[in-house]
Design a protein around this motif. Structure first.
Motif, mmCIF file in Angstrom:
data_model
loop_
_atom_site.group_PDB
_atom_site.id
_atom_site.type_symbol
_atom_site.label_atom_id
_atom_site.label_comp_id
_atom_site.label_asym_id
_atom_site.label_seq_id
_atom_site.Cartn_x
_atom_site.Cartn_y
_atom_site.Cartn_z
ATOM 1 N N ASN C 11 0.814 -1.218 0.000
ATOM 2 C CA ASN C 11 0.000 0.000 0.000
ATOM 3 C C ASN C 11 0.847 1.268 0.000
ATOM 4 N N ARG C 12 2.061 1.205 0.580
ATOM 5 C CA ARG C 12 2.924 2.390 0.599
ATOM 6 C C ARG C 12 3.377 2.765 -0.807
ATOM 7 N N ILE C 13 3.793 1.763 -1.596
ATOM 8 C CA ILE C 13 4.245 2.051 -2.956
ATOM 9 C C ILE C 13 3.078 2.573 -3.798
ATOM 10 N N GLU C 14 1.860 2.137 -3.463
ATOM 11 C CA GLU C 14 0.682 2.643 -4.172
ATOM 12 C C GLU C 14 0.443 4.116 -3.889
ATOM 13 N N THR C 15 0.635 4.526 -2.602
ATOM 14 C CA THR C 15 0.484 5.935 -2.248
ATOM 15 C C THR C 15 1.473 6.768 -3.050
ATOM 16 N N LEU C 16 2.737 6.301 -3.109
ATOM 17 C CA LEU C 16 3.751 7.016 -3.874
ATOM 18 C C LEU C 16 3.364 7.066 -5.348
ATOM 19 N N ALA C 17 2.894 5.926 -5.878
ATOM 20 C CA ALA C 17 2.510 5.849 -7.291
ATOM 21 C C ALA C 17 1.364 6.813 -7.585
ATOM 22 N N ASP C 18 0.347 6.841 -6.720
ATOM 23 C CA ASP C 18 -0.783 7.765 -6.902
ATOM 24 C C ASP C 18 -0.289 9.202 -6.998
ATOM 25 N N GLY C 19 0.609 9.570 -6.074
ATOM 26 C CA GLY C 19 1.147 10.926 -6.076
ATOM 27 C C GLY C 19 1.898 11.224 -7.350
ATOM 28 N N LYS C 82 1.405 -8.895 -1.867
ATOM 29 C CA LYS C 82 2.649 -8.564 -1.185
ATOM 30 C C LYS C 82 3.753 -8.293 -2.195
ATOM 31 N N SER C 83 4.913 -7.906 -1.712
ATOM 32 C CA SER C 83 5.994 -7.484 -2.595
ATOM 33 C C SER C 83 7.312 -7.926 -2.002
ATOM 34 N N ASP C 84 8.348 -8.033 -2.832
ATOM 35 C CA ASP C 84 9.685 -8.238 -2.297
ATOM 36 C C ASP C 84 10.588 -7.137 -2.845
ATOM 37 N N TRP C 89 11.868 -2.611 -6.692
ATOM 38 C CA TRP C 89 12.758 -1.876 -7.594
ATOM 39 C C TRP C 89 12.206 -1.790 -9.007
ATOM 40 N N ILE C 90 11.529 -2.862 -9.468
ATOM 41 C CA ILE C 90 10.891 -2.766 -10.798
ATOM 42 C C ILE C 90 9.865 -1.630 -10.762
ATOM 43 N N ASN C 91 9.110 -1.566 -9.668
ATOM 44 C CA ASN C 91 8.115 -0.507 -9.502
ATOM 45 C C ASN C 91 8.754 0.876 -9.509
ATOM 46 N N ILE C 92 9.898 1.022 -8.825
ATOM 47 C CA ILE C 92 10.561 2.324 -8.765
ATOM 48 C C ILE C 92 11.035 2.738 -10.156
ATOM 49 N N PHE C 93 11.577 1.776 -10.940
ATOM 50 C CA PHE C 93 11.992 2.110 -12.309
ATOM 51 C C PHE C 93 10.776 2.408 -13.184
ATOM 52 N N PHE C 94 9.665 1.716 -12.923
ATOM 53 C CA PHE C 94 8.424 2.020 -13.633
ATOM 54 C C PHE C 94 7.994 3.472 -13.347
ATOM 55 N N LEU C 95 8.000 3.854 -12.062
ATOM 56 C CA LEU C 95 7.590 5.215 -11.695
ATOM 57 C C LEU C 95 8.560 6.249 -12.268
ATOM 58 N N ILE D 61 18.191 10.000 -13.226
ATOM 59 C CA ILE D 61 18.053 8.599 -12.792
ATOM 60 C C ILE D 61 18.659 8.411 -11.394
ATOM 61 N N LEU D 62 19.865 8.961 -11.209
ATOM 62 C CA LEU D 62 20.532 8.822 -9.910
ATOM 63 C C LEU D 62 19.683 9.425 -8.787
ATOM 64 N N SER D 63 19.231 10.672 -8.971
ATOM 65 C CA SER D 63 18.499 11.341 -7.898
ATOM 66 C C SER D 63 17.159 10.679 -7.637
ATOM 67 N N PHE D 64 16.514 10.188 -8.698
ATOM 68 C CA PHE D 64 15.244 9.493 -8.503
ATOM 69 C C PHE D 64 15.456 8.254 -7.626
ATOM 70 N N ILE D 65 16.515 7.488 -7.955
ATOM 71 C CA ILE D 65 16.823 6.292 -7.169
ATOM 72 C C ILE D 65 17.130 6.677 -5.714
ATOM 73 N N LEU D 66 17.949 7.726 -5.535
ATOM 74 C CA LEU D 66 18.306 8.138 -4.167
ATOM 75 C C LEU D 66 17.063 8.545 -3.376
ATOM 76 N N LEU D 67 16.194 9.383 -3.988
ATOM 77 C CA LEU D 67 14.982 9.798 -3.272
ATOM 78 C C LEU D 67 14.111 8.579 -2.956
ATOM 79 N N ALA D 68 14.050 7.617 -3.892
ATOM 80 C CA ALA D 68 13.270 6.397 -3.630
ATOM 81 C C ALA D 68 13.841 5.645 -2.425
ATOM 82 N N VAL D 69 15.181 5.559 -2.349
ATOM 83 C CA VAL D 69 15.808 4.869 -1.214
ATOM 84 C C VAL D 69 15.509 5.608 0.094
ATOM 85 N N PHE D 70 15.616 6.940 0.065
ATOM 86 C CA PHE D 70 15.327 7.718 1.281
ATOM 87 C C PHE D 70 13.879 7.518 1.699
ATOM 88 N N TRP D 71 12.988 7.538 0.699
ATOM 89 C CA TRP D 71 11.570 7.370 0.981
ATOM 90 C C TRP D 71 11.303 5.987 1.588
#
Lengths: 210, 210, 210, 210
Positions: C11-19, C82-84, C89-95, D61-71
């Protein structure tokens, strides 16, 4: 019989307010101008350019803190169980004066040497302060507060006066010294924290004494 | 047996709508242009520049109020329990015409003297009005409304006509006088508030009479 | 015994995705350039300028629709319990590939006549398509889907192929005709809607036959 | 007796943090500059311009990944049940240093050849790292952590040291080679993932051994 269109729920306006605060706080960064220099620029020139951004970074910090304080106030003390159409409109004008902060911040960051810039920023703060005071005062008068907020409403209303007073003082000072007029707002988070701390001590002492 | 892919839940589109409204309202501020003047500029010149921003600030206020009214309408009256793929697409086009408001606002703020700017802004409002009317009309026809909204649906549908009619009038006026064409939209929040107030009085009287 | 750090809640990644979706959709408007003309400009010149914005407005509409379709897909079909860390990370690259759409859109809006612009936009869509396909495929393979999604997973996976295939076709076409390459993506919402409609009819018929 | 104004709930600051992260991540795209060339530009010139954007895209790409890690860090490990006014202010300064990332990213994307740009980006990361470390350390010292986080708090605190140490190393390297100084941060997500993986294996082994 209650009419749902006039006793609007407050959670929707809070969602909007949360969004506008977060976006306005993040848009402040656009007020720090990224240089537009040729890549062959001399490093010395580049460094000089970056150092000239210091005022913009300082007002970024100031405005971010101020918006955080307003956001906190809007949440921590603002415990209103219902709303009517008037309160809704005061809230919308409040949010409008919040959403314009990135513009007025950018103005003093870039043109802090001009009195008019400073005056516009100070006026922005005065309007925010007056509208915020009005929201709570209106809610109190119309019995829209939750029980816990009613008890300490006098104390909250006093603390809501800090911003409009500071803004008024800033406007007066701005006619003598533009720069200091802006930095007087750094007193807001300090005053706000001290005030809470004092009230906390006082309440605890009364509890112990009782 | 219901098919979940065609009876989509409405809460997800609301989350998206909340986000888009909050962001569009906050992006309006980017339509107020921060001057790009040398720091050695004469204060008189700077002041003249700032005063030339007054139209941009006025349309900022106007558009912020309009978006707030649309957002309120989208929430207060918009009580739709389910959705289908058609309603979803009307909603997406509605949000698309909301998200473009910062552009059309910026256009009339900077180039209000040109008829085409005004016409584009008025058309933007007309499209918003028609799509908003369609959302509710479609939901009503397909029995997607919650019980409480069904009873007052005729009254809501009438109030949903205010914006498209105002926009139509604004377009006609724009051919005679560009400036007044835009400010006619200030009537929207006023009409909207008065309409609600009148309906409230009428409903209360009927309740008392019954 | 499950380890909460590796079976992350979704649900957390969904909140980020929505934003990120809401913001990217609203930032698209910044790709429509507001003219920077002197106020004494001839109305004819101004009108000509505005008409030159038509391609930018068309790609605004296209990209808004595409992001809406991606967002819908991300929610309607994406029912992962659920997620692993890999899926995260696939989701983060998607976003990341979603958040860059305002840039690639702005590029084809302003420089659609250059093959490289079109190629970059098409590549952006291809990457989005591949990552989206991977999210679902990975979740399916690792048994992260909720029960209802498992049954129709074959059908969903087929519909997830539409975007990467369209993007591949668009890239090939772009070497012959840049303009049409971009507008081929208008087929996505159409295909997507028809596909759902066909599936719905088919499912209903099977239900009636059974 | 607890005082609600000093034991603030943490969910509100999380809502603000979610918003600021999503917006900052999406605003990064504004750091990739859309060319402003005449439409009659030679395709070769246009292509050369686009290829000159590669560093801007890499730092995006770098900053997006970093912000994702911080988040992620802010959410996965950050399990604090209550807050006080000090923790609130550390959080606000943390968010302030997050919201400025689009500026520092834009600076190294455009002016990565200047040592000062790199130093500012590295300092930004150092401040984020120190503040993040402080949040958890403060919460731990004042017993604000939920039970599950208390058990693994030593391990979390160790992993929170990765960023400040990397940033410190990056600052030292920057005096010898600006470019590599920035890309050292790509080690953060790798280290972070490996660290979690190692801890996961270790925990599982201990479970099996027990």
């Amino acid at each position: 019989m209650t009419d749902s269109t006039l006793n609007l729920p407050t959670n929707r306006i809070e969602t909007l307010a949360d969004g506008i605060f977060a976006i306005a706080m993040t848009l402040l960064v656009l007020g720090i101008s990224v240089p537009n220099l040729p890549s062959s620029t001399d490093p010395q020139v580049f460094n000089a350019y970056i150092f000239s951004l210091i005022p913009e970074i300082l007002v970024y910090i100031l405005s971010f803190i101020l918006l955080a304080v307003f956001w906190l106030n809007h949440h921590v003390f603002f415990v209103i169980k219902k709303s009517d159409i008037t309160l809704l409109w005061i809230n919308i004008f409040f949010l409008m004066s919040i959403a314009i902060v990135p513009f007025t911040t950018s103005l003093i960051g870039k043109y802090g040497q001009f009195h008019l810039s400073v005056l516009i920023f100070d006026l922005n703060m005065l309007i925010i302060g007056i509208l915020f005071y009005s929201i709570f005062a209106y809610a109190k008068r119309h019995d829209f507060l939750v029980g816990s907020a009613q008890k300490k409403s006098a104390s909250i209303q006093r603390s809501n006066l800090i911003l409009p007073i500071l803004a008024g003082v800033a406007i007066i000072i701005s006619f003598f010294n533009s720069k200091w007029s802006v930095f007087i707002f750094f007193l807001l988070p300090i005053t706000f924290t001290l005030y809470n701390f004092a009230r906390h001590l006082f309440v605890r002492n009364k509890d112990h004494g009782g």
